[in-house]
Design a protein around this motif. Structure first.
Motif, PDB file in Angstrom:
ATOM      1  N   ARG A  94       0.759  -1.394   0.033  1.00  0.00           N
ATOM      2  CA  ARG A  94      -0.125   0.059   0.128  1.00  0.00           C
ATOM      3  C   ARG A  94       0.903   1.217   0.080  1.00  0.00           C
ATOM      4  NH1 ARG A  94      -4.522  -2.294   4.531  1.00  0.00           N
ATOM      5  NH2 ARG A  94      -5.331  -3.932   3.128  1.00  0.00           N
ATOM      6  N   ASP A  95       2.086   1.234   0.613  1.00  0.00           N
ATOM      7  CA  ASP A  95       3.071   2.396   0.483  1.00  0.00           C
ATOM      8  C   ASP A  95       3.423   2.620  -1.032  1.00  0.00           C
ATOM      9  OD1 ASP A  95       2.796   2.808   3.346  1.00  0.00           O
ATOM     10  OD2 ASP A  95       4.801   1.501   3.580  1.00  0.00           O
ATOM     11  N   VAL A  96       3.598   1.344  -1.640  1.00  0.00           N
ATOM     12  CA  VAL A  96       3.904   1.670  -3.021  1.00  0.00           C
ATOM     13  C   VAL A  96       2.853   2.068  -3.777  1.00  0.00           C
ATOM     14  CG1 VAL A  96       4.648   0.457  -5.102  1.00  0.00           C
ATOM     15  CG2 VAL A  96       5.865  -0.280  -2.947  1.00  0.00           C
ATOM     16  N   LEU A  97       1.743   1.710  -3.453  1.00  0.00           N
ATOM     17  CA  LEU A  97       0.404   2.408  -4.125  1.00  0.00           C
ATOM     18  C   LEU A  97       0.638   3.842  -4.153  1.00  0.00           C
ATOM     19  CD1 LEU A  97      -2.484   1.891  -5.681  1.00  0.00           C
ATOM     20  CD2 LEU A  97      -3.432   1.774  -3.439  1.00  0.00           C
ATOM     21  N   ARG A  98       0.832   4.378  -2.678  1.00  0.00           N
ATOM     22  CA  ARG A  98       0.913   5.894  -2.573  1.00  0.00           C
ATOM     23  C   ARG A  98       2.130   6.443  -3.262  1.00  0.00           C
ATOM     24  NH1 ARG A  98      -1.526   3.915   2.373  1.00  0.00           N
ATOM     25  NH2 ARG A  98       0.778   3.659   2.977  1.00  0.00           N
ATOM     26  N   GLN A  99       3.124   5.948  -2.922  1.00  0.00           N
ATOM     27  CA  GLN A  99       4.597   6.360  -3.709  1.00  0.00           C
ATOM     28  C   GLN A  99       4.517   6.294  -5.106  1.00  0.00           C
ATOM     29  OE1 GLN A  99       7.179   3.343  -2.128  1.00  0.00           O
ATOM     30  NE2 GLN A  99       7.355   4.414  -0.013  1.00  0.00           N
ATOM     31  N   THR A 100       3.824   5.716  -6.002  1.00  0.00           N
ATOM     32  CA  THR A 100       3.441   5.903  -7.313  1.00  0.00           C
ATOM     33  C   THR A 100       2.388   6.597  -7.868  1.00  0.00           C
ATOM     34  OG1 THR A 100       2.101   3.848  -7.230  1.00  0.00           O
ATOM     35  CG2 THR A 100       4.479   3.561  -7.638  1.00  0.00           C
ATOM     36  N   ALA A 101       1.855   7.616  -6.970  1.00  0.00           N
ATOM     37  CA  ALA A 101       0.711   8.392  -7.390  1.00  0.00           C
ATOM     38  C   ALA A 101       1.253   9.510  -8.560  1.00  0.00           C
ATOM     39  CB  ALA A 101       0.143   9.226  -6.254  1.00  0.00           C
ATOM     40  N   ALA A 102       2.417   9.764  -8.508  1.00  0.00           N
ATOM     41  CA  ALA A 102       2.751  10.748  -9.422  1.00  0.00           C
ATOM     42  C   ALA A 102       2.951  10.135 -10.795  1.00  0.00           C
ATOM     43  CB  ALA A 102       4.091  11.154  -9.240  1.00  0.00           C
ATOM     44  N   LEU A 103       2.579   9.072 -10.848  1.00  0.00           N
ATOM     45  CA  LEU A 103       2.524   7.974 -12.234  1.00  0.00           C
ATOM     46  C   LEU A 103       1.215   7.634 -12.587  1.00  0.00           C
ATOM     47  CD1 LEU A 103       5.533   5.657 -11.760  1.00  0.00           C
ATOM     48  CD2 LEU A 103       5.527   7.793 -13.009  1.00  0.00           C
ATOM     49  N   ASP A 104       0.257   8.332 -11.941  1.00  0.00           N
ATOM     50  CA  ASP A 104      -1.212   7.945 -12.093  1.00  0.00           C
ATOM     51  C   ASP A 104      -1.492   7.968 -13.553  1.00  0.00           C
ATOM     52  OD1 ASP A 104      -3.816   6.937 -11.200  1.00  0.00           O
ATOM     53  OD2 ASP A 104      -4.330   9.068 -10.642  1.00  0.00           O
ATOM     54  N   GLY A 105      -2.312   6.852 -14.101  1.00  0.00           N
ATOM     55  CA  GLY A 105      -2.643   6.761 -15.372  1.00  0.00           C
ATOM     56  C   GLY A 105      -1.758   6.390 -16.333  1.00  0.00           C
ATOM     57  N   THR A 106      -0.530   6.037 -15.829  1.00  0.00           N
ATOM     58  CA  THR A 106       0.468   5.604 -17.033  1.00  0.00           C
ATOM     59  C   THR A 106       0.493   3.930 -16.983  1.00  0.00           C
ATOM     60  OG1 THR A 106       2.186   5.665 -15.265  1.00  0.00           O
ATOM     61  CG2 THR A 106       1.818   7.764 -16.508  1.00  0.00           C
ATOM     62  N   PRO A 107       0.896   3.391 -18.115  1.00  0.00           N
ATOM     63  CA  PRO A 107       1.004   2.042 -18.096  1.00  0.00           C
ATOM     64  C   PRO A 107       2.154   1.320 -16.957  1.00  0.00           C
ATOM     65  CG  PRO A 107       1.997   2.889 -19.882  1.00  0.00           C
ATOM     66  CD  PRO A 107       1.093   3.983 -19.362  1.00  0.00           C
ATOM     67  N   GLU A 108       3.028   2.250 -17.045  1.00  0.00           N
ATOM     68  CA  GLU A 108       4.104   1.699 -15.788  1.00  0.00           C
ATOM     69  C   GLU A 108       3.633   1.782 -14.417  1.00  0.00           C
ATOM     70  OE1 GLU A 108       6.006   3.614 -19.544  1.00  0.00           O
ATOM     71  OE2 GLU A 108       4.779   4.449 -18.114  1.00  0.00           O
ATOM     72  N   ARG A 109       2.749   2.439 -13.908  1.00  0.00           N
ATOM     73  CA  ARG A 109       2.264   2.485 -12.635  1.00  0.00           C
ATOM     74  C   ARG A 109       1.332   0.942 -12.623  1.00  0.00           C
ATOM     75  NH1 ARG A 109      -2.336   5.224  -9.216  1.00  0.00           N
ATOM     76  NH2 ARG A 109      -1.157   5.058  -7.018  1.00  0.00           N
ATOM     77  N   ARG A 110       0.676   0.933 -13.468  1.00  0.00           N
ATOM     78  CA  ARG A 110      -0.084  -0.500 -13.665  1.00  0.00           C
ATOM     79  C   ARG A 110       0.924  -1.553 -13.840  1.00  0.00           C
ATOM     80  NH1 ARG A 110      -4.926  -2.833 -14.519  1.00  0.00           N
ATOM     81  NH2 ARG A 110      -5.973  -0.664 -14.344  1.00  0.00           N
ATOM     82  N   GLN A 111       1.985  -1.589 -14.365  1.00  0.00           N
ATOM     83  CA  GLN A 111       2.866  -2.817 -14.532  1.00  0.00           C
ATOM     84  C   GLN A 111       3.437  -2.917 -13.290  1.00  0.00           C
ATOM     85  OE1 GLN A 111       5.996  -1.884 -17.435  1.00  0.00           O
ATOM     86  NE2 GLN A 111       7.006  -3.746 -16.968  1.00  0.00           N
ATOM     87  N   MET A 112       3.849  -1.869 -12.387  1.00  0.00           N
ATOM     88  CA  MET A 112       4.650  -2.207 -11.295  1.00  0.00           C
ATOM     89  C   MET A 112       3.677  -2.520 -10.151  1.00  0.00           C
ATOM     90  SD  MET A 112       6.868   0.824  -9.154  1.00  0.00           S
ATOM     91  CE  MET A 112       7.579   1.010 -10.476  1.00  0.00           C
ATOM     92  N   LEU A 113       2.338  -1.970  -9.954  1.00  0.00           N
ATOM     93  CA  LEU A 113       1.374  -2.523  -9.048  1.00  0.00           C
ATOM     94  C   LEU A 113       1.108  -3.866  -9.241  1.00  0.00           C
ATOM     95  CD1 LEU A 113      -0.579   0.744  -8.366  1.00  0.00           C
ATOM     96  CD2 LEU A 113       1.451  -0.181  -7.141  1.00  0.00           C
ATOM     97  N   MET A 114       0.940  -4.230 -10.577  1.00  0.00           N
ATOM     98  CA  MET A 114       0.398  -5.665 -10.994  1.00  0.00           C
ATOM     99  C   MET A 114       1.750  -6.857 -10.686  1.00  0.00           C
ATOM    100  SD  MET A 114      -2.531  -5.701 -11.658  1.00  0.00           S
ATOM    101  CE  MET A 114      -2.673  -7.603 -12.253  1.00  0.00           C
ATOM    102  N   ALA A 115       2.855  -6.142 -10.795  1.00  0.00           N
ATOM    103  CA  ALA A 115       4.125  -7.172 -10.107  1.00  0.00           C
ATOM    104  C   ALA A 115       4.028  -7.265  -8.853  1.00  0.00           C
ATOM    105  CB  ALA A 115       5.399  -6.370 -10.665  1.00  0.00           C
ATOM    106  N   LEU A 116       3.481  -6.330  -8.217  1.00  0.00           N
ATOM    107  CA  LEU A 116       3.370  -6.705  -6.547  1.00  0.00           C
ATOM    108  C   LEU A 116       2.146  -7.615  -6.363  1.00  0.00           C
ATOM    109  CD1 LEU A 116       4.127  -3.292  -4.839  1.00  0.00           C
ATOM    110  CD2 LEU A 116       5.637  -5.148  -5.515  1.00  0.00           C
TER     111      LEU A 116
END
Length: 283
Positions: A94-116
């Motif tokens: 959940r920390d990573v979810l908040r830490q990636t807020a700056a990438l919201d809407g990008t495919p990279e954020r989805r890729q990172m969170l789906m990796a988790l």
């Protein structure tokens, strides 16, 4: 993990699911059968099958209780540490979810969170001894590579990248702690000593009861055996917190909770349902 409300007084003696009686009933039958045999043989051949002084049994019983308490405490510590490590993994995701807020809407954020998300499910399978073609470490490595790429492309600042790396390192450390618990049981010699002592004590106990209790000896010996064998069996279950026994960690539920939090943060609506207890057991 067993999840149920505390039963009534009558229910306490009728509950089977979640009770160690399912594991130790054979040992109890053995002790009760030996006790019946001792009572009958002592009454028939009192000079051959003699009664023993109960005082030594009391001293041995106290010592055995202390040893069992130490072992149960050590095994419960393993179980509780496993719960804390999985709590850390869920919190860090959940920390990573908040830490990636700056990438919201990008495919990279989805890729990172789906990796988790994949990390959580793979870790659950690995710890239960059912690894898949991809490891949980591989999912963290994928997320780390993505962080490095985004940093090179100046899409993450140095501070943001360092925060994400620290979070991924915490998840890797928690997984390593779980693997240590799964692969390093309580020393076998210690467990064997307690098993042997419990068997010898409970089988010999009727000889100490027979003069004082007579035909009540099987009941008394059975109750003592239930306490000692029950504590021993419970320690066995707590010792391996990631097994499939009824008191093990509900890893599927933990991994699903992680998935719901991460995919929910991405705006997904087709989220899985949280597993519910089946016959009072949560997996």
């Amino acid at each position: 993990m067993i999840l149920r409300k505390r039963p009534s007084v009558l229910g306490l003696f009728l509950v089977v699911k979640g009770s160690v009686i399912q594991v130790i009933w054979k040992q109890l039958l053995l002790v009760v059968a030996v006790a019946f045999g001792v009572v009958w043989a002592h009454g028939t051949l009192p000079t051959v099958v003699i009664a023993l002084d109960f005082a030594p049994f009391g001293l041995i019983g106290i010592a055995l209780s202390v040893f069992l308490s130490f072992r149960n405490g050590a095994c419960y510590d393993r179980w509780w540490e496993a719960r804390k490590l999985w709590g850390m993994m869920i919190q860090t995701s959940r920390d990573v979810l908040r830490q990636t807020a700056a990438l919201d809407g990008t495919p990279e954020r989805r890729q990172m969170l789906m990796a988790l998300v994949h990390f959580g499910h793979r870790a659950a399978h690995q710890l239960r001894g059912r690894p898949g073609p991809e490891s949980a470490d591989a999912a963290l490595t994928e997320a780390e590579r993505l962080v490095s790429r985004l940093e090179r492309e100046d899409r993450l600042t140095l501070t943001e990248a360092m925060a994400l790396r620290e979070s991924l390192a915490r998840m890797a450390g928690a997984l390593l702690g779980c693997e240590r618990l799964a692969n390093t049981p309580v020393p076998f010699a210690y467990t064997l000593l307690l098993h042997r002592t419990a068997y010898l004590f409970c089988v010999m106990l009727p000889f100490g009861f027979v003069d004082e209790l007579g035909w009540v000896t099987p009941l008394a010996a059975g109750l003592v055996a239930y306490a000692f064998f029950g504590l021993d069996a419970l320690a066995d279950e707590l010792e391996m917190p990631f097994s499939d026994n009824q008191n093990a960690m509900p890893l599927t539920s933990y991994a699903t909770a992680m998935e719901i939090a991460l995919r929910g943060g991405l705006g997904d609506t087709d989220l899985p349902e949280m597993p519910k207890p089946v016959n009072f057991q949560l997996t």
